[in-house]
Design a protein around this motif. Sequence first.
Motif, PDB file in Angstrom:
ATOM      1  N   TYR A   5     -21.887 -45.724 -45.862  1.00 24.33           N
ATOM      2  CA  TYR A   5     -21.803 -44.832 -45.268  1.00 24.33           C
ATOM      3  C   TYR A   5     -22.192 -43.634 -44.553  1.00 24.33           C
ATOM      4  N   ASP A   6     -23.394 -43.817 -45.194  1.00 23.50           N
ATOM      5  CA  ASP A   6     -25.023 -43.007 -45.305  1.00 23.50           C
ATOM      6  C   ASP A   6     -26.275 -43.668 -45.259  1.00 23.50           C
ATOM      7  N   PRO A   7     -26.428 -44.148 -44.049  1.00 21.98           N
ATOM      8  CA  PRO A   7     -27.006 -45.362 -43.614  1.00 21.98           C
ATOM      9  C   PRO A   7     -28.063 -45.932 -43.863  1.00 21.98           C
ATOM     10  N   ARG A   8     -28.384 -44.890 -44.754  1.00 23.92           N
ATOM     11  CA  ARG A   8     -30.051 -45.044 -45.715  1.00 23.92           C
ATOM     12  C   ARG A   8     -29.068 -46.050 -46.941  1.00 23.92           C
ATOM     13  N   VAL A   9     -28.735 -46.080 -46.672  1.00 25.74           N
ATOM     14  CA  VAL A   9     -27.844 -46.334 -48.415  1.00 25.74           C
ATOM     15  C   VAL A   9     -27.463 -48.000 -48.098  1.00 25.74           C
ATOM     16  N   TYR A  10     -27.692 -48.687 -48.451  1.00 26.61           N
ATOM     17  CA  TYR A  10     -26.934 -49.978 -48.373  1.00 26.61           C
ATOM     18  C   TYR A  10     -26.807 -50.850 -49.741  1.00 26.61           C
ATOM     19  N   ALA A  11     -24.910 -51.666 -49.941  1.00 26.49           N
ATOM     20  CA  ALA A  11     -24.532 -52.192 -51.374  1.00 26.49           C
ATOM     21  C   ALA A  11     -24.307 -53.656 -51.384  1.00 26.49           C
ATOM     22  N   VAL A  12     -24.797 -54.396 -52.248  1.00 23.51           N
ATOM     23  CA  VAL A  12     -24.215 -55.416 -52.755  1.00 23.51           C
ATOM     24  C   VAL A  12     -24.163 -55.975 -53.330  1.00 23.51           C
ATOM     25  N   GLY A  13     -23.204 -57.073 -53.781  1.00 24.64           N
ATOM     26  CA  GLY A  13     -22.898 -57.708 -54.958  1.00 24.64           C
ATOM     27  C   GLY A  13     -21.917 -56.951 -55.051  1.00 24.64           C
ATOM     28  N   GLU A  14     -20.992 -57.380 -56.573  1.00 24.40           N
ATOM     29  CA  GLU A  14     -19.248 -57.540 -56.832  1.00 24.40           C
ATOM     30  C   GLU A  14     -18.568 -55.045 -56.725  1.00 24.40           C
ATOM     31  N   CYS A  15     -19.408 -54.721 -56.401  1.00 28.44           N
ATOM     32  CA  CYS A  15     -19.846 -53.139 -56.875  1.00 28.44           C
ATOM     33  C   CYS A  15     -18.754 -53.141 -55.190  1.00 28.44           C
ATOM     34  N   VAL A  16     -18.873 -53.954 -53.985  1.00 28.09           N
ATOM     35  CA  VAL A  16     -18.805 -53.859 -52.568  1.00 28.09           C
ATOM     36  C   VAL A  16     -17.745 -54.261 -52.359  1.00 28.09           C
ATOM     37  N   SER A  17     -16.909 -52.950 -51.063  1.00 28.79           N
ATOM     38  CA  SER A  17     -15.513 -53.589 -50.362  1.00 28.79           C
ATOM     39  C   SER A  17     -16.320 -54.189 -49.369  1.00 28.79           C
ATOM     40  N   HIS A  18     -15.376 -54.712 -48.808  1.00 32.13           N
ATOM     41  CA  HIS A  18     -16.007 -55.452 -47.706  1.00 32.13           C
ATOM     42  C   HIS A  18     -14.955 -56.274 -46.681  1.00 32.13           C
ATOM     43  N   ARG A  19     -14.472 -55.619 -45.688  1.00 30.26           N
ATOM     44  CA  ARG A  19     -12.867 -55.624 -44.772  1.00 30.26           C
ATOM     45  C   ARG A  19     -12.416 -55.915 -45.927  1.00 30.26           C
ATOM     46  N   GLY A  20     -12.089 -55.511 -46.931  1.00 33.88           N
ATOM     47  CA  GLY A  20     -10.871 -54.860 -47.732  1.00 33.88           C
ATOM     48  C   GLY A  20     -11.600 -56.001 -49.029  1.00 33.88           C
ATOM     49  N   MET A  21     -12.145 -56.596 -48.708  1.00 34.44           N
ATOM     50  CA  MET A  21     -12.234 -57.965 -50.514  1.00 34.44           C
ATOM     51  C   MET A  21     -13.469 -57.368 -51.132  1.00 34.44           C
ATOM     52  N   ALA A  22     -13.403 -57.212 -52.512  1.00 33.80           N
ATOM     53  CA  ALA A  22     -14.507 -57.756 -53.038  1.00 33.80           C
ATOM     54  C   ALA A  22     -14.573 -58.767 -54.034  1.00 33.80           C
ATOM     55  N   TYR A  23     -15.583 -59.636 -54.019  1.00 39.89           N
ATOM     56  CA  TYR A  23     -15.691 -60.924 -54.773  1.00 39.89           C
ATOM     57  C   TYR A  23     -16.592 -60.602 -56.110  1.00 39.89           C
ATOM     58  N   ASP A  67     -36.829 -43.736 -49.774  1.00 44.50           N
ATOM     59  CA  ASP A  67     -36.558 -44.035 -48.475  1.00 44.50           C
ATOM     60  C   ASP A  67     -35.576 -44.794 -47.633  1.00 44.50           C
ATOM     61  N   ARG A  68     -35.457 -45.839 -48.741  1.00 46.20           N
ATOM     62  CA  ARG A  68     -33.825 -47.142 -48.201  1.00 46.20           C
ATOM     63  C   ARG A  68     -33.484 -47.209 -49.848  1.00 46.20           C
ATOM     64  N   LEU A  69     -31.519 -47.225 -49.753  1.00 49.30           N
ATOM     65  CA  LEU A  69     -31.310 -47.269 -51.535  1.00 49.30           C
ATOM     66  C   LEU A  69     -30.553 -48.735 -51.427  1.00 49.30           C
ATOM     67  N   LEU A  70     -30.840 -49.470 -52.360  1.00 46.74           N
ATOM     68  CA  LEU A  70     -29.944 -50.313 -52.492  1.00 46.74           C
ATOM     69  C   LEU A  70     -28.741 -50.260 -53.857  1.00 46.74           C
TER      70      LEU A  70
END
Lengths: 103, 810
Positions: free
Chosen positions: B270-288, B103-106
């Motif tokens: 962009y898919d509201p059921r899918v969340y993402a965290v960590g080094e794979c994400v780009s948030h406000r143009g930043m990847a940590y 139902d939710r994917l992380l």
Amino acid sequence: MTDWVSVCTLADIPPQGSRVIKRAHGEDIAVFRTLNDEVFALFDRCPHKGGPLSQGLVHGKSVTCPLHGWVIALDGGQVQAPDQGCANKVLSRLEAGVVYLAL
Amino acid sequence: MVRKKLVVVGNGMAGVRTLEELLSLAPDAYDITVFGAEPWGNYNRILLSPVLSGEQAFEETILNDEAWYAAQGICLHLNQTVTAIDRSRRVVRSDKGIEASYDRLLLATGSNPFILPVPGKELKGVVSYRDYHDVRFMLDAARHKQHAVVIGGGLLGLEAANGLAARGMSVTVVHLSAWLLERQLDQAAARLLQKNLEARGLAFLLEKQTEALLGNDKGEVRAIRFKDGHELPADLVVMAVGIRPNTALAESSGLYCHRGLVVNDTMQTYDPRVYAVGECVSHRGMAYGLVAPLFEQAKVAANHLAGHGIARYQGSITSTKLKVTGIDLFSAGDFIGDDTTEAITLADPVGGVYKKLVLKGEQLVGACLYGDTGDGAWYFRLIREGRAVNEIRDQLMFGESAIGDSGHAGENRSASMADSAEVCGCNGVCKGTIVKAIREKGLFSVDEIKKHTKAASSCGSCTGLVEQILVNCVGGAADVTPKGEKAICGCTEHNHATVRKVIREQHLTEMSALMRYLNWRNEDGCATCRPALNYYLISSWPGEAKDDARSRLVNERVHANIQKDGTYSVIPRMWGGVTNPSELRRIADVADKYQVPMVKVTGGQRIDLLGIKKEDLPHVWEELAMPSGHAYGKSLRTVKTCVGSEFCRFGTQNSTQMGIDLEKDLFGMWSPAKVKLAVSGCPRNCSEAGIKDVGIIAVDSGWEIYIGGNGGIKTEVAQFLVKVKTAAEVLETCGAFLQLYREEAFYLERTVHYLHRVGLDGVKQRIVEDAAGRSELYARLHFALSFEQDPWQERIKAGALRREFEVLAL
């Protein structure tokens, strides 16, 4: 054989509070009343340094010891991790507004 | 009820941290399935370097073993890479053919090492440095190979090089830039670092571009060749030239990626059921690529997965630390700077110390420390808090002032302390115990250390030291969120400022309503939040909010100070420290009658009766017939005075009377933390006004008012606020400041810490320059005090309040 002894009424204990039962022989007992009017009893001694649990702050089914802030479960006396220990519990029962302890 | 299904792809620190946060918020919300490509449970990736160098065993880095997943009821698929997501059917599929619907994917797929696109990159003996598999490969190579070349002079590259050298290989580090760690250090510091590493046997080739890796006939790497034609023998090549977010899976399922899997402030793709965290994400143009931001993201994602829907991730300020034993290097924030910043530098090339602080306007925005990183934690905190530092600019370079900091034998540098040195003098905790707990239990914040070791959990004077130890152990992964931003306690995700604001704006006057409004997790909170909320309610809505005795800790509930044996101390008020024979006689009579074991003169110029039984308290108060001294409360304690112009040949004003007037004016005042005042009759300052929350010093032409002093854990000298002419002005100014403090400070925040947070200038504007605002504050204080009575008198009378003190006999 446990004897069920009536010690006080529910109204004698303030909600989210406690009363101390002094006995002629044996340690003091703290009787607690939760927000939802459940009643529990423990020996009035924290397993850490002997603090009077009756003077702690009651929240949920726990009391926080007034001396060093250990959190003790009212229903079994178990100390919340990572601290370790157990307070001595006294069986209690609430019937028609009267509190009984198994002594 | 059928539980919703949550699938987590990625079994690393970000994914599992999100699960831990989620389980603490909503333990029963989901059936959880986790896929991990590696064959191990979640381990502490930042400790791979100590594993490589042989300082730690891999087993010690495991954060969650398989038993943990089982205990949480999590279905764990190890050794399985998820290769496809069918977003219309909401199913993921692994390379071994296992399917799981959600139902939710992380997504927490982390990152991949960047491999230079040079000929020979696929030869045997070429490895990246990313996971435990790579570490095992390197350890194996170190056993029977000699020449290692590490491509990349960044943090990872240097840690790998140091580890391989420790394992006996001859190591050369090849780097494209003109100096090492060009993203963490400026050139001067990098030179020092290079010299130090060379002394340990590492070799460096800077400004070298790799052209090809050369192999032998068995397909094994044998050498590296550079663009300039130079060749170097190598039978192990480690590529540590950076990481790239691992977005292959996300891209193949049609999720929008741009230099990472793009998420919004709620960590949603962009898919509201899918969340993402960590080094794979780009948030406000930043990847940590560091751990601390991942933990912040994990908190936010968990909040939304739990259905709370209020947390926001707004990016992170990061800090880094090189984990090479014996080399101290720390950097945080924007330490390079630009046209809009200024830098303060300290360079001692012979001593091997280099420090650079970058300031923008009034704030510290970056720090780079080499050789002496003891103050790294402090600078990082200043950067995070964004506090104005212009007032301490001239002292900034020399670190956090430690004058009078007591309880750890004057030690202010954790790095120089032996493992057996005592850090926490209250609970007798040594440095080694703390380090061990951090490593073995995977601790990342001072709060966690407090819980597990008890260090810094009593008086808190060693908090700074503990923070240093934490930063030294885990570097940038340390969670040093300022207290003001942290949640009040585990019952809520809201911080103190939010709660104060909501109480005012929503006109909340009852604790139960407040807890409901803010979705408190426990129906009646805990011993941390209830006293704070009670204070906020009664200070925001005096006369309307009812003081809740059951939310007061014992001392404030029974109006006496509990002692270790469960008895109490009683301190009656002596206005301005002045008493008379009749009061002293009553005190003596009470001490006789109740066999008081100790009668002691306090530091606040009054008399303490120690060892009184709780049931005797109302009798003692009645027979004393003196007002409560509030020596037990977060409230006005005492106003210490000297004898002043009435008797003293140096006194310039009647300081004793001024003190009495102040104490009567403020009687019954509850405050965020205890408040102490003093009035001295001349600048000789016999009443020690310089270390009081409010200190007044009489001079011939009037009164000087100082605020924010403290004589306790850490001696803090009060700062000059204003000089006034009349006693009436003293009352109004002191009262207005204390009301401002009462309205704005966080619970348990002393005046000195409040001033540090908001700045003295802002307080001066409101108290000194704004006459109308000052008199309104003073009026609000008096309105609040008009509801206060002497708590002892209230309890002497029979009735509900008195019953607190009666025991039941059996």
